[in-house]
Scaffold this motif. Structure first.
Motif, short mmCIF file in Angstrom:
data_model
loop_
_atom_site.label_atom_id
_atom_site.label_comp_id
_atom_site.label_asym_id
_atom_site.label_seq_id
_atom_site.Cartn_x
_atom_site.Cartn_y
_atom_site.Cartn_z
N ALA A 30 16.74 -3.67 -3.57
CA ALA A 30 16.00 -4.91 -3.07
C ALA A 30 15.03 -5.37 -4.21
CB ALA A 30 14.52 -4.64 -2.02
N GLY A 31 14.47 -4.24 -4.82
CA GLY A 31 13.91 -4.63 -6.41
C GLY A 31 14.48 -5.39 -7.70
N PHE A 32 15.61 -5.44 -8.02
CA PHE A 32 16.40 -6.68 -8.66
C PHE A 32 17.16 -7.58 -7.47
CE2 PHE A 32 18.75 -2.81 -8.85
CZ PHE A 32 20.17 -3.51 -8.31
N ALA A 33 17.49 -7.19 -6.18
CA ALA A 33 18.33 -8.47 -5.78
C ALA A 33 17.76 -9.71 -5.58
CB ALA A 33 19.24 -7.38 -4.75
N ALA B 63 13.86 -13.75 2.43
CA ALA B 63 13.43 -12.73 3.71
C ALA B 63 12.51 -11.52 3.75
CB ALA B 63 13.90 -13.40 5.08
N MET B 64 12.72 -11.38 2.51
CA MET B 64 12.41 -9.73 2.22
C MET B 64 10.86 -9.84 0.67
SD MET B 64 15.66 -8.30 2.75
CE MET B 64 14.93 -6.07 1.60
N ALA B 65 10.82 -10.57 1.48
CA ALA B 65 9.60 -11.13 -0.14
C ALA B 65 8.02 -9.00 -0.08
CB ALA B 65 8.54 -12.27 0.10
N ALA B 66 7.82 -9.41 0.73
CA ALA B 66 6.91 -7.52 0.70
C ALA B 66 7.66 -7.13 -0.18
CB ALA B 66 6.51 -7.64 1.94
N TYR B 67 8.93 -6.41 0.59
CA TYR B 67 9.91 -4.95 0.40
C TYR B 67 10.54 -5.64 -1.18
CZ TYR B 67 12.75 -1.20 1.12
OH TYR B 67 13.85 -0.58 1.09
N ASN B 68 10.93 -6.66 -1.26
CA ASN B 68 11.55 -6.98 -3.00
C ASN B 68 10.71 -6.50 -4.04
OD1 ASN B 68 13.76 -7.95 -1.25
ND2 ASN B 68 12.98 -10.03 -2.02
N VAL B 69 8.52 -7.57 -3.82
CA VAL B 69 8.09 -7.06 -4.66
C VAL B 69 7.50 -5.64 -5.03
CG1 VAL B 69 5.65 -7.90 -4.81
CG2 VAL B 69 6.98 -9.38 -4.48
N GLY C 298 0.95 -0.87 -0.19
CA GLY C 298 0.11 -0.31 0.31
C GLY C 298 0.76 1.46 0.20
N ILE C 299 1.34 1.00 0.75
CA ILE C 299 2.91 2.27 1.38
C ILE C 299 3.88 2.53 -0.34
CG2 ILE C 299 4.27 3.57 2.36
CD1 ILE C 299 3.35 2.46 4.32
N ASN C 300 4.74 1.59 -0.07
CA ASN C 300 5.72 1.25 -1.06
C ASN C 300 5.43 0.96 -3.09
OD1 ASN C 300 6.91 1.26 1.01
ND2 ASN C 300 7.79 -1.40 0.93
N LEU C 301 4.48 0.25 -3.57
CA LEU C 301 3.76 0.79 -4.77
C LEU C 301 3.44 0.80 -5.02
CD1 LEU C 301 4.56 -0.96 -7.16
CD2 LEU C 301 3.19 -2.74 -6.55
N ALA D 72 10.34 -4.06 -6.93
CA ALA D 72 10.29 -4.41 -8.59
C ALA D 72 9.43 -4.02 -8.72
CB ALA D 72 10.18 -5.31 -8.30
N GLY D 73 8.07 -3.98 -8.19
CA GLY D 73 7.14 -3.00 -9.38
C GLY D 73 7.30 -1.27 -9.43
N VAL D 74 7.87 -0.77 -8.05
CA VAL D 74 8.37 1.13 -8.57
C VAL D 74 9.12 0.53 -9.12
CG1 VAL D 74 9.82 2.79 -7.74
CG2 VAL D 74 7.53 1.37 -6.36
N LEU D 75 9.94 -0.46 -9.44
CA LEU D 75 11.19 0.14 -11.23
C LEU D 75 10.63 -0.58 -12.57
CD1 LEU D 75 14.00 -0.22 -12.12
CD2 LEU D 75 14.20 -3.16 -10.96
#
Length: 285
Positions: A160-163, A167-173, A128-131, A176-179
């Protein structure tokens, strides 16, 4: 008296970020505050938006102390589309027209749990916040910039969007969406006079670690890594704004992020096996 850096910044008025009418979300702390301060140093008029009204006001007070540029505090929850729409309306009232620069920066940290243990409440909160905060920002402000025929958008993603670290799935996703959104938007706006830049750092020394939802063991690890390899928020803000002036799409400001970027693209299977080993070695809880 003004310092030499400030004087040189003011003289470079041909830059896109000079004298900008800028909207910065998450401007109450961290990279967002550094963006706002640096834009003010470049002679800008800055709308400092943050969910925490007191923090936004603190940033405005810091800008007023510089006696260069001007600033306005606006409370805004970026996960609420209506509040982003209200932010756009308020910004146009302040500027007397559309902004020339929008920085979708607001974000939160989350990590330490594998997929299956994260829980949908945390997924909803992070996305909700990050994406969605960035989606709303781009969807609402892009038409204003198109109508003006000029301007720029800077979206804050993460390495994190490409790495895709474990244990960081929500942040990664979310990142990655922002990228992906930024890359798409850059293609759509090519030739319009509107520039798009996406920032993908690894560790930056901000409060994102303590204000987020990160498990204690992961918090300890990330804080140690930030101390060893992290850049200051001021450093990142200056690099990103300078890159935007140069028309660059990607800003990957640290060596570790650059190495990960190339390693994953050239040796994807080896990279995934390596992160799998990392997952087994990470502290739990």
């Amino acid at each position: 008296m003004f310092g030499i850096d400030t004087v040189l910044s003011l003289l470079r008025t041909d830059r896109r970020t000079a004298n900008a009418k800028a909207v910065v979300t998450g401007a109450g702390s961290g990279i967002g505050r550094s963006f706002a301060l640096e834009l003010a140093r470049r002679g800008g008029d800055v709308v400092c938006a943050d969910i925490n009204a007191e923090r936004a006001a603190e940033t405005v007070a810091l800008i007023e102390q510089l006696r260069i540029g001007s600033a306005h505090a606006v409370q805004c929850d970026v996960s609420d589309r209506g509040e982003i729409e209200a932010l756009a309306t308020r910004a146009q009232e302040i500027f007397g027209g559309p902004p020339t620069l929008v920085i979708n920066n607001a974000g939160v940290g989350i990590g330490g749990k594998p997929v299956g243990d994260i829980g949908f409440e945390d997924w909803d909160w992070a996305l909700g916040i990050n994406l969605w905060g960035v989606v709303y920002g781009c969807e609402v402000f892009t038409p204003l910039l198109r109508e003006a025929g000029r301007g720029g958008i800077i979206n804050v993603a993460s390495a994190a969007g490409f790495a895709a670290a474990p244990a960081m799935a929500a942040y990664n996703v979310s990142k990655a969406g922002v990228l992906s959104l930024s890359e798409t938007l850059a293609a759509e706006l090519d030739g319009t006079g509107i520039a798009v830049t996406v920032l993908c750092p690894t560790f930056v020394k901000t409060n994102v670690f303590t204000d987020g939802r990160i498990t204690p063991a992961s918090m300890n690890l990330t804080q140690q890594l930030a101390r060893w390899t992290g850049l200051s928020a001021d450093n990142v803000a200056v690099r990103t704004l300078d890159a935007h002036d140069s028309g660059r799409l990607y800003v990957v400001p640290q060596l570790d992020a650059t190495l990960i970027w190339h390693l994953k693209r050239h040796f994807p299977e080896i990279y995934v096996r390596g992160t799998g080993l990392l997952a087994r070695l990470l502290p739990q809880g």
